[in-house]
Enzyme design. Structure first.
Site, PDB file in Angstrom:
ATOM      1  N   ARG A  71       0.852  -1.194   0.000  1.00 39.00           N
ATOM      2  CA  ARG A  71       0.000   0.000   0.000  1.00 39.00           C
ATOM      3  C   ARG A  71       0.889   1.246   0.000  1.00 39.00           C
ATOM      4  O   ARG A  71       1.652   1.466   0.938  1.00 39.00           O
ATOM      5  CB  ARG A  71      -0.917  -0.007   1.226  1.00 39.00           C
ATOM      6  CG  ARG A  71      -1.777   1.235   1.406  1.00 39.00           C
ATOM      7  CD  ARG A  71      -2.883   1.310   0.380  1.00 39.00           C
ATOM      8  NE  ARG A  71      -3.735   2.456   0.617  1.00 39.00           N
ATOM      9  CZ  ARG A  71      -4.830   2.443   1.371  1.00 39.00           C
ATOM     10  NH1 ARG A  71      -5.195   1.316   1.984  1.00 39.00           N
ATOM     11  NH2 ARG A  71      -5.562   3.518   1.534  1.00 39.00           N
ATOM     12  N   ASP A 103       9.670  20.457   2.018  1.00 38.03           N
ATOM     13  CA  ASP A 103      10.987  20.214   2.594  1.00 38.03           C
ATOM     14  C   ASP A 103      11.560  21.505   3.176  1.00 38.03           C
ATOM     15  O   ASP A 103      11.345  22.599   2.638  1.00 38.03           O
ATOM     16  CB  ASP A 103      11.934  19.669   1.511  1.00 38.03           C
ATOM     17  CG  ASP A 103      13.054  18.828   2.097  1.00 38.03           C
ATOM     18  OD1 ASP A 103      13.081  18.653   3.338  1.00 38.03           O
ATOM     19  OD2 ASP A 103      13.876  18.317   1.321  1.00 38.03           O
ATOM     20  N   CYS A 135      11.085  10.395   3.163  1.00 40.72           N
ATOM     21  CA  CYS A 135      10.982  11.675   2.471  1.00 40.72           C
ATOM     22  C   CYS A 135      12.006  11.599   1.343  1.00 40.72           C
ATOM     23  O   CYS A 135      12.041  10.597   0.630  1.00 40.72           O
ATOM     24  CB  CYS A 135      11.203  12.845   3.430  1.00 40.72           C
ATOM     25  SG  CYS A 135      12.614  12.660   4.528  1.00 40.72           S
ATOM     26  N   GLY A 168      15.423  11.061   4.141  1.00 41.31           N
ATOM     27  CA  GLY A 168      15.142  10.308   5.360  1.00 41.31           C
ATOM     28  C   GLY A 168      15.813  10.914   6.577  1.00 41.31           C
ATOM     29  O   GLY A 168      16.095  10.214   7.553  1.00 41.31           O
ATOM     30  N   ARG A 192      11.770  15.108   7.369  1.00 40.46           N
ATOM     31  CA  ARG A 192      10.331  14.888   7.469  1.00 40.46           C
ATOM     32  C   ARG A 192       9.979  13.477   7.935  1.00 40.46           C
ATOM     33  O   ARG A 192       9.131  13.295   8.824  1.00 40.46           O
ATOM     34  CB  ARG A 192       9.677  15.173   6.112  1.00 40.46           C
ATOM     35  CG  ARG A 192       9.687  16.631   5.706  1.00 40.46           C
ATOM     36  CD  ARG A 192       9.358  16.824   4.225  1.00 40.46           C
ATOM     37  NE  ARG A 192      10.451  16.337   3.363  1.00 40.46           N
ATOM     38  CZ  ARG A 192      10.429  16.380   2.035  1.00 40.46           C
ATOM     39  NH1 ARG A 192       9.351  16.859   1.405  1.00 40.46           N
ATOM     40  NH2 ARG A 192      11.451  15.947   1.329  1.00 40.46           N
ATOM     41  N   ALA A 196       7.823  23.284  26.491  1.00 35.83           N
ATOM     42  CA  ALA A 196       6.364  23.122  26.460  1.00 35.83           C
ATOM     43  C   ALA A 196       5.950  22.091  25.421  1.00 35.83           C
ATOM     44  O   ALA A 196       6.448  22.091  24.300  1.00 35.83           O
ATOM     45  CB  ALA A 196       5.696  24.467  26.160  1.00 35.83           C
ATOM     46  N   PHE A 197       5.074  21.184  25.830  1.00 34.93           N
ATOM     47  CA  PHE A 197       4.524  20.133  24.980  1.00 34.93           C
ATOM     48  C   PHE A 197       5.591  19.151  24.477  1.00 34.93           C
ATOM     49  O   PHE A 197       5.406  18.487  23.469  1.00 34.93           O
ATOM     50  CB  PHE A 197       3.723  20.717  23.817  1.00 34.93           C
ATOM     51  CG  PHE A 197       2.458  21.370  24.277  1.00 34.93           C
ATOM     52  CD1 PHE A 197       1.309  20.619  24.478  1.00 34.93           C
ATOM     53  CD2 PHE A 197       2.421  22.732  24.572  1.00 34.93           C
ATOM     54  CE1 PHE A 197       0.139  21.210  24.941  1.00 34.93           C
ATOM     55  CE2 PHE A 197       1.261  23.328  25.035  1.00 34.93           C
ATOM     56  CZ  PHE A 197       0.119  22.567  25.224  1.00 34.93           C
ATOM     57  N   GLU A 235      -4.284  14.317  27.743  1.00 33.09           N
ATOM     58  CA  GLU A 235      -3.910  14.998  26.511  1.00 33.09           C
ATOM     59  C   GLU A 235      -3.527  13.992  25.426  1.00 33.09           C
ATOM     60  O   GLU A 235      -3.883  14.156  24.251  1.00 33.09           O
ATOM     61  CB  GLU A 235      -2.739  15.949  26.775  1.00 33.09           C
ATOM     62  CG  GLU A 235      -3.109  17.134  27.648  1.00 33.09           C
ATOM     63  CD  GLU A 235      -1.904  17.966  28.035  1.00 33.09           C
ATOM     64  OE1 GLU A 235      -1.968  19.206  27.894  1.00 33.09           O
ATOM     65  OE2 GLU A 235      -0.892  17.379  28.481  1.00 33.09           O
TER      66      GLU A 235
END
Length: 266
Positions: A137, A145, A177, A180, A183, A244-245, A252
């Site tokens: 698939r 980029d 991508c 490699g 992304r 942060a995060f 979450e």
């Protein structure tokens, strides 16, 4: 933001109608590093060399470390977990044969834009055709980029495709991508962060210890913020500190998973 509005329109459907298989995030017992396709051949033309130099200059500007893409060495990849491979672009149909026969790849997730493929002279249609012939698939989630904002906006859908493919359990998923190094590893790290119970730094270090690369951590944090911080009065992401995060609470993470599941097929 657009991602949140799209997410909440589908969450109730996702919760009531979809069932998800247990995801295997097991790391491989052995670390083989970056493997090279033995069928690869070296290109000798000046135009090919100039393309690599042009691409690597752009890459060095966008990454903290000077990683380089060597197109002439052929496809290269790294096994990250038992069912997840991150690598560079397949260059010819024979690369698809290799992925199927040697690595039992059942899904390919391509992060390239059309212009990336054209830049390197890849016949993408012949690769897609070979995927169809072998029962692989082939999926595309194009992100620009060297553009963290484009990557940030595309990460939820790309993570959705990756999570779905892994949950199907029919074989390994090959995420790529162009090189490699940006992304594709960012999508893999995002998946490990959101679905494998790791915080961002652990997921990042786990992948980069196996495949030296420089994906944009801020783009991953931004995508996490987009999905988890749904308050209408939330502070702008740009004003938040660097940590942060990079980690999230269980509620979450569950919210993010519901949002990502709702993006299947979009």
């Amino acid at each position: 933001m657009m991602i949140n509005s799209a997410c909440y329109s589908f969450v109730s459907i996702a919760k009531s109608k979809l069932r998800f298989k247990k995801i295997n995030c097991t790391l491989p017992e052995t670390e083989s590093g970056i493997e090279h396709n033995p069928t690869s051949t070296r290109a000798s033309s000046n135009s090919r060399t100039n393309k690599m130099e042009e691409y690597n200059i752009a890459m060095k500007k966008m990454m903290r470390n000077p990683y380089e893409y060597h197109h002439d060495l052929g496809m290269n990849y790294t096994l990250i977990t038992d069912n997840l491979i991150v690598g560079s672009q397949p260059q010819k149909p024979e690369d698809i044969d290799h992925l199927k026969q040697v690595e039992n790849v059942a899904y390919i997730l391509n992060l390239q834009q059309d212009k990336d493929v054209e830049f390197w002279g890849i016949d993408l249609q012949s690769i897609i055709k070979r995927c169809q012939e072998l029962g692989i698939r082939h999926m595309r989630r194009p992100a620009r980029d060297f553009d963290p904002d484009s990557l940030r906006s595309e990460l939820p859908k790309a993570a959705s495709s990756l999570e779905w493919a892994i949950s199907e359990g029919k074989g390994k998923v090959y995420v790529h991508c162009t090189a490699g190094l940006g992304r594709a590893p960012a999508v893999a790290i995002t998946y490990m962060f959101w679905f494998c119970g790791m915080n961002l730094n652990t997921a990042y270090d786990t992948l980069t210890s196996k495949r030296p690369c420089g994906p944009n951590k801020r783009a991953i944090r931004g995508a996490t913020y987009d999905l988890a911080k749904n308050d209408p009065w939330k502070e702008p992401f740009e004003s938040l500190p660097e940590y942060a995060f990079a980690d999230i609470a269980d509620w979450e993470r569950n919210l993010i998973r519901d949002c990502v599941h709702s993006l299947r097929g979009s």
